[in-house]
Design a protein around this motif. Structure first.
Motif, PDB file in Angstrom:
ATOM      1  N   THR A  21       0.831  -1.198   0.000  1.00 32.82           N
ATOM      2  CA  THR A  21       0.000   0.000   0.000  1.00 32.82           C
ATOM      3  C   THR A  21       0.875   1.262   0.000  1.00 32.82           C
ATOM      4  O   THR A  21       2.099   1.197   0.105  1.00 32.82           O
ATOM      5  CB  THR A  21      -0.931   0.030   1.227  1.00 32.82           C
ATOM      6  OG1 THR A  21      -0.152   0.177   2.413  1.00 32.82           O
ATOM      7  CG2 THR A  21      -1.747  -1.255   1.313  1.00 32.82           C
ATOM      8  N   GLN A  22       0.228   2.401  -0.088  1.00 28.42           N
ATOM      9  CA  GLN A  22       0.947   3.669  -0.190  1.00 28.42           C
ATOM     10  C   GLN A  22       1.833   3.945   1.015  1.00 28.42           C
ATOM     11  O   GLN A  22       2.861   4.617   0.898  1.00 28.42           O
ATOM     12  CB  GLN A  22      -0.056   4.815  -0.384  1.00 28.42           C
ATOM     13  CG  GLN A  22      -0.807   4.743  -1.701  1.00 28.42           C
ATOM     14  CD  GLN A  22      -2.005   5.680  -1.749  1.00 28.42           C
ATOM     15  OE1 GLN A  22      -2.323   6.352  -0.760  1.00 28.42           O
ATOM     16  NE2 GLN A  22      -2.690   5.719  -2.886  1.00 28.42           N
ATOM     17  N   ASN A  65      -7.213 -10.042  -6.101  1.00 29.78           N
ATOM     18  CA  ASN A  65      -6.343  -9.088  -6.775  1.00 29.78           C
ATOM     19  C   ASN A  65      -6.628  -7.689  -6.249  1.00 29.78           C
ATOM     20  O   ASN A  65      -7.786  -7.279  -6.174  1.00 29.78           O
ATOM     21  CB  ASN A  65      -6.558  -9.148  -8.289  1.00 29.78           C
ATOM     22  CG  ASN A  65      -5.543  -8.320  -9.043  1.00 29.78           C
ATOM     23  OD1 ASN A  65      -5.796  -7.164  -9.364  1.00 29.78           O
ATOM     24  ND2 ASN A  65      -4.396  -8.900  -9.339  1.00 29.78           N
ATOM     25  N   PHE A  66      -5.573  -6.949  -5.877  1.00 29.28           N
ATOM     26  CA  PHE A  66      -5.726  -5.631  -5.262  1.00 29.28           C
ATOM     27  C   PHE A  66      -5.300  -4.511  -6.205  1.00 29.28           C
ATOM     28  O   PHE A  66      -4.474  -4.700  -7.092  1.00 29.28           O
ATOM     29  CB  PHE A  66      -4.842  -5.501  -4.011  1.00 29.28           C
ATOM     30  CG  PHE A  66      -5.136  -6.469  -2.917  1.00 29.28           C
ATOM     31  CD1 PHE A  66      -6.269  -6.341  -2.135  1.00 29.28           C
ATOM     32  CD2 PHE A  66      -4.252  -7.504  -2.639  1.00 29.28           C
ATOM     33  CE1 PHE A  66      -6.535  -7.219  -1.100  1.00 29.28           C
ATOM     34  CE2 PHE A  66      -4.504  -8.385  -1.612  1.00 29.28           C
ATOM     35  CZ  PHE A  66      -5.638  -8.250  -0.839  1.00 29.28           C
ATOM     36  N   ILE A  67      -5.837  -3.319  -5.931  1.00 35.50           N
ATOM     37  CA  ILE A  67      -5.278  -2.081  -6.459  1.00 35.50           C
ATOM     38  C   ILE A  67      -5.662  -0.964  -5.490  1.00 35.50           C
ATOM     39  O   ILE A  67      -6.754  -0.998  -4.903  1.00 35.50           O
ATOM     40  CB  ILE A  67      -5.775  -1.771  -7.885  1.00 35.50           C
ATOM     41  CG1 ILE A  67      -4.900  -0.702  -8.532  1.00 35.50           C
ATOM     42  CG2 ILE A  67      -7.239  -1.317  -7.884  1.00 35.50           C
ATOM     43  CD1 ILE A  67      -5.149  -0.529 -10.031  1.00 35.50           C
ATOM     44  N   SER A 120     -11.888  -1.357   0.731  1.00 31.82           N
ATOM     45  CA  SER A 120     -11.454  -1.033   2.080  1.00 31.82           C
ATOM     46  C   SER A 120     -11.124   0.455   2.146  1.00 31.82           C
ATOM     47  O   SER A 120     -10.415   0.987   1.287  1.00 31.82           O
ATOM     48  CB  SER A 120     -10.209  -1.847   2.469  1.00 31.82           C
ATOM     49  OG  SER A 120      -9.701  -1.421   3.720  1.00 31.82           O
ATOM     50  N   HIS A 121     -11.647   1.119   3.180  1.00 29.26           N
ATOM     51  CA  HIS A 121     -11.376   2.546   3.389  1.00 29.26           C
ATOM     52  C   HIS A 121     -10.343   2.775   4.491  1.00 29.26           C
ATOM     53  O   HIS A 121     -10.041   3.935   4.808  1.00 29.26           O
ATOM     54  CB  HIS A 121     -12.674   3.275   3.765  1.00 29.26           C
ATOM     55  CG  HIS A 121     -13.777   3.112   2.761  1.00 29.26           C
ATOM     56  ND1 HIS A 121     -13.725   3.647   1.484  1.00 29.26           N
ATOM     57  CD2 HIS A 121     -14.973   2.455   2.848  1.00 29.26           C
ATOM     58  CE1 HIS A 121     -14.841   3.343   0.837  1.00 29.26           C
ATOM     59  NE2 HIS A 121     -15.608   2.617   1.634  1.00 29.26           N
ATOM     60  N   ASP A 122      -9.813   1.680   5.075  1.00 33.86           N
ATOM     61  CA  ASP A 122      -8.897   1.820   6.204  1.00 33.86           C
ATOM     62  C   ASP A 122      -7.623   0.992   6.022  1.00 33.86           C
ATOM     63  O   ASP A 122      -7.146   0.346   6.943  1.00 33.86           O
ATOM     64  CB  ASP A 122      -9.597   1.454   7.513  1.00 33.86           C
ATOM     65  CG  ASP A 122     -10.241   0.071   7.475  1.00 33.86           C
ATOM     66  OD1 ASP A 122      -9.981  -0.687   6.518  1.00 33.86           O
ATOM     67  OD2 ASP A 122     -11.011  -0.249   8.395  1.00 33.86           O
ATOM     68  N   ASN A 123      -7.089   1.020   4.790  1.00 30.39           N
ATOM     69  CA  ASN A 123      -5.801   0.387   4.488  1.00 30.39           C
ATOM     70  C   ASN A 123      -5.824  -1.124   4.669  1.00 30.39           C
ATOM     71  O   ASN A 123      -4.830  -1.741   5.050  1.00 30.39           O
ATOM     72  CB  ASN A 123      -4.684   0.991   5.340  1.00 30.39           C
ATOM     73  CG  ASN A 123      -3.349   1.014   4.619  1.00 30.39           C
ATOM     74  OD1 ASN A 123      -3.285   1.292   3.418  1.00 30.39           O
ATOM     75  ND2 ASN A 123      -2.270   0.743   5.325  1.00 30.39           N
ATOM     76  N   GLY A 164      -6.593   6.577  -1.553  1.00 27.81           N
ATOM     77  CA  GLY A 164      -6.182   5.650  -0.508  1.00 27.81           C
ATOM     78  C   GLY A 164      -7.042   4.421  -0.361  1.00 27.81           C
ATOM     79  O   GLY A 164      -6.624   3.443   0.268  1.00 27.81           O
ATOM     80  N   ASP A 165      -8.269   4.442  -0.908  1.00 26.92           N
ATOM     81  CA  ASP A 165      -9.115   3.257  -0.854  1.00 26.92           C
ATOM     82  C   ASP A 165      -8.457   2.112  -1.629  1.00 26.92           C
ATOM     83  O   ASP A 165      -7.738   2.339  -2.607  1.00 26.92           O
ATOM     84  CB  ASP A 165     -10.493   3.544  -1.449  1.00 26.92           C
ATOM     85  CG  ASP A 165     -11.328   4.461  -0.569  1.00 26.92           C
ATOM     86  OD1 ASP A 165     -10.951   4.665   0.596  1.00 26.92           O
ATOM     87  OD2 ASP A 165     -12.345   4.971  -1.061  1.00 26.92           O
TER      88      ASP A 165
END
Length: 217
Positions: free
Chosen positions: A44-45, A94-96, A125-128, A101-102
């Motif tokens: 993640t970021q 699979n993620f992106i 997800s809104h919380d990482n 940040g979502d």
């Protein structure tokens, strides 16, 4: 010339049937067992590592479980459920991560192990990656073939694209099937997905089939 190869760190076992959270799945097919399969990693970021994988976690069908690491993979959190659907086996995580940040999680859901009722869905997800909720359906099929293995990317124009394997339109009279890639665009703020575009990729370009028009590149 000599090259010094750095020593590899000891591997960390994430998925095994002896994990404290691993519970026997009494599958709807009548077969019992533990399921840990298909891991997919995303950073993640803020540097957090996510791992999504298929697991029963005591349910009668496979679900998408997600674990997090904030120390470069040395330790991992207990799993949370990223996706589940009653009566369906969920897999192929699979993620992106979006600019705000979502995090989107794309996956396939197949009912009862059959290809006649298959969907590509997204959770968000809104919380990482700590908690997840259903976001949107991408596509579904009833009848011929299935849809599998979604892969999310951001296109050059900023559009979100979901590629996936598609058996829906390629079932032949002799029963043979094949795989194509289809992408879906989201022009209205990610809540709904746009027109499907079938891409047939070759060695020197591709053919894009879109609304009865052929686009050659």
């Amino acid at each position: 010339m000599t090259t010094t190869v750095p020593a590899m760190a000891e591997p960390v076992t994430l998925l095994h049937e002896r994990a404290p959270w691993c519970k026997v799945m009494h599958h709807s097919s009548g077969v019992d067992g533990c399921v840990t399969d298909g891991p997919f990693f995303w950073r993640t970021q803020d540097g957090t590592l996510l791992c999504g994988f298929d697991a029963g976690l005591g349910a009668p069908n496979a679900r998408i479980a997600i674990v997090r690491s904030t120390d470069q993979g040395r330790t991992w959190s207990e799993p949370v459920i990223g996706a589940e659907k009653a009566g369906y086996d969920c897999a192929n995580a699979n993620f992106i991560q979006l600019e705000n940040g979502d995090i989107l999680l794309a996956y396939r859901a197949v009912k009862g192990g059959e290809k006649t009722d298959a969907k590509i869905l997204c959770s968000i997800s809104h919380d990482n990656g700590c908690t997840w909720e259903l976001h949107s359906p991408v596509t579904e099929t009833f009848g011929n073939g299935g849809v599998w293995e979604p892969f999310l990317i951001c296109d050059e124009d900023g559009s979100l694209v979901c590629f996936y394997s598609d058996e829906m339109e390629v079932t032949k009279e002799n029963g043979a099937t094949g795989f194509f890639r289809v992408d879906w665009f989201t022009p209205d703020g990610l809540k709904t997905w746009g027109d499907g575009r079938m891409l047939i990729v070759g060695t020197d370009g591709y053919i894009e089939l879109r609304k009865n028009e052929d686009v050659l590149n």
